[in-house]
Each structure stands twice: as structure tokens, then as C-alpha cells.
Design a protein around this motif. Structure first.
Motif, PDB file in Angstrom:
ATOM      1  N   SER A 184       0.821  -1.214   0.000  1.00 19.75           N
ATOM      2  CA  SER A 184       0.000   0.000   0.000  1.00 19.75           C
ATOM      3  C   SER A 184       0.859   1.270   0.000  1.00 19.75           C
ATOM      4  O   SER A 184       0.349   2.357  -0.265  1.00 19.75           O
ATOM      5  N   HIS A 185       2.129   1.143   0.278  1.00 20.23           N
ATOM      6  CA  HIS A 185       3.120   2.216   0.142  1.00 20.23           C
ATOM      7  C   HIS A 185       2.623   3.582   0.603  1.00 20.23           C
ATOM      8  O   HIS A 185       2.552   4.528  -0.173  1.00 20.23           O
ATOM      9  N   GLY A 186       2.275   3.664   1.883  1.00 16.28           N
ATOM     10  CA  GLY A 186       1.929   4.941   2.482  1.00 16.28           C
ATOM     11  C   GLY A 186       0.452   5.309   2.452  1.00 16.28           C
ATOM     12  O   GLY A 186       0.054   6.282   3.090  1.00 16.28           O
ATOM     13  N   LEU A 187      -0.364   4.562   1.731  1.00 17.03           N
ATOM     14  CA  LEU A 187      -1.794   4.874   1.699  1.00 17.03           C
ATOM     15  C   LEU A 187      -2.397   4.672   3.081  1.00 17.03           C
ATOM     16  O   LEU A 187      -2.090   3.698   3.765  1.00 17.03           O
ATOM     17  N   ARG A 188      -3.255   5.573   3.470  1.00 18.90           N
ATOM     18  CA  ARG A 188      -3.898   5.489   4.775  1.00 18.90           C
ATOM     19  C   ARG A 188      -5.416   5.333   4.639  1.00 18.90           C
ATOM     20  O   ARG A 188      -5.992   4.390   5.155  1.00 18.90           O
ATOM     21  N   GLU A 189      -6.043   6.283   3.970  1.00 22.47           N
ATOM     22  CA  GLU A 189      -7.503   6.281   3.837  1.00 22.47           C
ATOM     23  C   GLU A 189      -8.004   5.000   3.185  1.00 22.47           C
ATOM     24  O   GLU A 189      -9.013   4.438   3.600  1.00 22.47           O
ATOM     25  N   GLU A 190      -7.285   4.507   2.193  1.00 20.58           N
ATOM     26  CA  GLU A 190      -7.696   3.298   1.484  1.00 20.58           C
ATOM     27  C   GLU A 190      -7.719   2.079   2.413  1.00 20.58           C
ATOM     28  O   GLU A 190      -8.607   1.237   2.314  1.00 20.58           O
ATOM     29  N   LEU A 191      -6.744   1.971   3.307  1.00 16.42           N
ATOM     30  CA  LEU A 191      -6.734   0.873   4.279  1.00 16.42           C
ATOM     31  C   LEU A 191      -7.915   0.982   5.237  1.00 16.42           C
ATOM     32  O   LEU A 191      -8.545  -0.020   5.573  1.00 16.42           O
ATOM     33  N   LEU A 192      -8.221   2.200   5.657  1.00 20.31           N
ATOM     34  CA  LEU A 192      -9.374   2.402   6.536  1.00 20.31           C
ATOM     35  C   LEU A 192     -10.679   2.020   5.836  1.00 20.31           C
ATOM     36  O   LEU A 192     -11.564   1.411   6.442  1.00 20.31           O
ATOM     37  N   VAL A 193     -10.790   2.366   4.558  1.00 18.55           N
ATOM     38  CA  VAL A 193     -11.992   2.017   3.784  1.00 18.55           C
ATOM     39  C   VAL A 193     -12.134   0.497   3.678  1.00 18.55           C
ATOM     40  O   VAL A 193     -13.225  -0.047   3.874  1.00 18.55           O
ATOM     41  N   LEU A 194     -11.044  -0.199   3.377  1.00 17.35           N
ATOM     42  CA  LEU A 194     -11.101  -1.661   3.275  1.00 17.35           C
ATOM     43  C   LEU A 194     -11.447  -2.294   4.615  1.00 17.35           C
ATOM     44  O   LEU A 194     -12.249  -3.236   4.676  1.00 17.35           O
ATOM     45  N   LYS A 195     -10.861  -1.792   5.699  1.00 23.66           N
ATOM     46  CA  LYS A 195     -11.185  -2.321   7.026  1.00 23.66           C
ATOM     47  C   LYS A 195     -12.669  -2.170   7.316  1.00 23.66           C
ATOM     48  O   LYS A 195     -13.315  -3.105   7.770  1.00 23.66           O
ATOM     49  N   LYS A 196     -13.211  -1.006   7.030  1.00 20.90           N
ATOM     50  CA  LYS A 196     -14.630  -0.759   7.299  1.00 20.90           C
ATOM     51  C   LYS A 196     -15.512  -1.625   6.396  1.00 20.90           C
ATOM     52  O   LYS A 196     -16.520  -2.179   6.848  1.00 20.90           O
ATOM     53  N   ARG A 197     -15.117  -1.777   5.131  1.00 21.70           N
ATOM     54  CA  ARG A 197     -15.896  -2.563   4.166  1.00 21.70           C
ATOM     55  C   ARG A 197     -16.035  -4.013   4.619  1.00 21.70           C
ATOM     56  O   ARG A 197     -17.056  -4.647   4.407  1.00 21.70           O
ATOM     57  N   TYR A 198     -14.989  -4.561   5.233  1.00 19.77           N
ATOM     58  CA  TYR A 198     -14.966  -5.996   5.544  1.00 19.77           C
ATOM     59  C   TYR A 198     -14.992  -6.331   7.031  1.00 19.77           C
ATOM     60  O   TYR A 198     -14.951  -7.506   7.380  1.00 19.77           O
ATOM     61  N   GLU A 199     -15.080  -5.328   7.898  1.00 25.01           N
ATOM     62  CA  GLU A 199     -14.943  -5.582   9.329  1.00 25.01           C
ATOM     63  C   GLU A 199     -15.915  -6.623   9.876  1.00 25.01           C
ATOM     64  O   GLU A 199     -15.579  -7.346  10.808  1.00 25.01           O
ATOM     65  N   ASN A 200     -17.091  -6.724   9.312  1.00 20.29           N
ATOM     66  CA  ASN A 200     -18.069  -7.697   9.800  1.00 20.29           C
ATOM     67  C   ASN A 200     -18.145  -8.951   8.938  1.00 20.29           C
ATOM     68  O   ASN A 200     -19.021  -9.788   9.144  1.00 20.29           O
ATOM     69  N   GLU A 201     -17.243  -9.056   7.955  1.00 24.05           N
ATOM     70  CA  GLU A 201     -17.278 -10.189   7.030  1.00 24.05           C
ATOM     71  C   GLU A 201     -16.098 -11.137   7.163  1.00 24.05           C
ATOM     72  O   GLU A 201     -16.182 -12.279   6.732  1.00 24.05           O
ATOM     73  N   VAL A 202     -14.978 -10.654   7.696  1.00 24.24           N
ATOM     74  CA  VAL A 202     -13.766 -11.479   7.725  1.00 24.24           C
ATOM     75  C   VAL A 202     -13.317 -11.748   9.159  1.00 24.24           C
ATOM     76  O   VAL A 202     -13.549 -10.941  10.063  1.00 24.24           O
ATOM     77  N   GLU A 203     -12.669 -12.889   9.337  1.00 21.84           N
ATOM     78  CA  GLU A 203     -12.092 -13.250  10.630  1.00 21.84           C
ATOM     79  C   GLU A 203     -10.634 -12.816  10.739  1.00 21.84           C
ATOM     80  O   GLU A 203     -10.084 -12.750  11.828  1.00 21.84           O
ATOM     81  N   LEU A 204     -10.015 -12.547   9.595  1.00 18.76           N
ATOM     82  CA  LEU A 204      -8.586 -12.270   9.563  1.00 18.76           C
ATOM     83  C   LEU A 204      -8.306 -11.203   8.508  1.00 18.76           C
ATOM     84  O   LEU A 204      -8.855 -11.251   7.411  1.00 18.76           O
ATOM     85  N   MET A 205      -7.455 -10.229   8.874  1.00 22.00           N
ATOM     86  CA  MET A 205      -6.997  -9.211   7.922  1.00 22.00           C
ATOM     87  C   MET A 205      -5.473  -9.299   7.859  1.00 22.00           C
ATOM     88  O   MET A 205      -4.800  -9.253   8.893  1.00 22.00           O
ATOM     89  N   ILE A 206      -4.973  -9.427   6.633  1.00 19.77           N
ATOM     90  CA  ILE A 206      -3.545  -9.644   6.413  1.00 19.77           C
ATOM     91  C   ILE A 206      -2.987  -8.513   5.564  1.00 19.77           C
ATOM     92  O   ILE A 206      -3.569  -8.156   4.526  1.00 19.77           O
ATOM     93  N   HIS A 207      -1.846  -7.962   5.982  1.00 21.69           N
ATOM     94  CA  HIS A 207      -1.101  -7.005   5.156  1.00 21.69           C
ATOM     95  C   HIS A 207       0.273  -7.622   4.915  1.00 21.69           C
ATOM     96  O   HIS A 207       1.033  -7.857   5.850  1.00 21.69           O
TER      97      HIS A 207
END
Length: 171
Positions: free
Chosen positions: A10-33
């Protein structure tokens, strides 16, 4: 069904990571970077992610070089890939993943979105949500595991499914 969100480079992106976290927070058991976030280890954007050290992670030197996580009954090996020269070959990466007992390998570094199966092991590179190579689309992946069925579904950053990259496996 067990699900994981997989992002890399993601090379410094911040808002995009927050958007993905919010999009999937109730759908996934694991988030990997898979590394090269270029963020500090305590950044709120990476909170909740299993994050490994990439070759450009100068601010987050405390990230581990590798991680092993379980998703349901599947063992996942996570690394950035630069320590295994993944731009040249995936053989060293495969050997290391085999040593850990993993059946799924998540890595980054090349910025090329891909998934394939080799000798019963599934390899996943989610591509890059900042600087993709091999495609114009900024990509991430969702891993779904149900019993012996594993699906790797790729999406563009705006959430559109990319069918030509998506694959289903039986392992």
C-alpha cells in the motif's frame, strides 16, 4: 465459511486501508497485510491487521519478517517475499512455507496480483492497492475457506470483483 482480507504494497496509503477495514470488518475473521505499508507499527490504519515487514517498511522496523495464522482449519504463511527473491522464483518461498506446515501462502513484493496451486499449496499475491503491475487495477484479495474448498477472489480498490483473476481450489 472462514474469510480473510489480504492486501499488500500500500506504500503509504492510509484512507484506502481504513476504507477496506470498514468494508470488511463484519465479514472477515482475519486481515492480512503482506508488507510495504510504509506505516508505523502502531498506526491506526494497520490496527487489526496481521502485518509483516516489507523491504520499504523503514518506519515499521518492528514488524515481524513472517507470520503464521490459522483461518478455520487452514494454516497460512505470511511474508513480504523480498527475503525469498519472489521476483525471480517462488521456490524458496515454497520451501519455507512447507517448513511451517502451511497450506496457504500470502506474499507481496512484486505488485502482481496472482494465485495458483502447486503441490497442494495455494499461493496468493493480492497485488498492490497503490502501484499495480501486470494490470491497471489496484487490487486486493478475499480468501474464503470451507472444508476442502478454497476460493481466492480478487477485487479492485473500489470493490469491483475481477473475475479473470479469481480462482477456486479443492485441497
Amino acid at each position: 465459511m472462514a474469510k480473510a482480507l489480504i492486501v499488500s504494497d500500500s506504500h503509504g496509503l492510509r484512507e484506502e486501508l481504513l476504507v477496506l477495514k470498514k468494508r470488511y470488518e463484519n465479514e472477515v475473521e482475519l486481515m492480512i497485510h503482506c508488507g510495504d505499508s510504509e506505516l508505523q507499527t502502531n498506526s491506526k490504519e494497520l490496527e487489526g491487521f496481521v502485518t509483516v515487514l516489507g523491504n520499504m517498511d523503514y518506519l515499521g522496523q518492528e514488524f515481524p519478517k513472517e507470520a503464521i495464522e490459522m483461518l478455520g482449519t487452514k494454516c497460512i504463511y505470511i511474508t513480504h517475499g523480498h527475503l525469498y527473491d519472489v521476483k525471480m522464483s517462488h521456490l524458496s518461498l515454497a520451501y519455507r512455507a512447507e517448513e511451517t506446515g502451511a497450506s496457504i501462502v500470502c506474499f507481496g513484493h512484486s505488485h502482481i496480483a496472482e494465485t495458483y496451486e502447486r503441490e497442494g499449496m495455494i499461493f496468493i499475491n493480492p497485488g498492490s492497492i497503490r502501484l499495480p503491475r501486470g494490470t491497471f487495477e489496484k487490487t486486493y484479495a478475499i480468501l474464503e475457506a470451507v472444508g476442502s474448498e478454497v476460493s481466492v477472489i480478487f477485487y479492485s480498490l473500489d470493490g469491483e470483483r475481477i473475475d479473470h483473476l479469481t480462482k477456486r481450489y479443492t485441497v
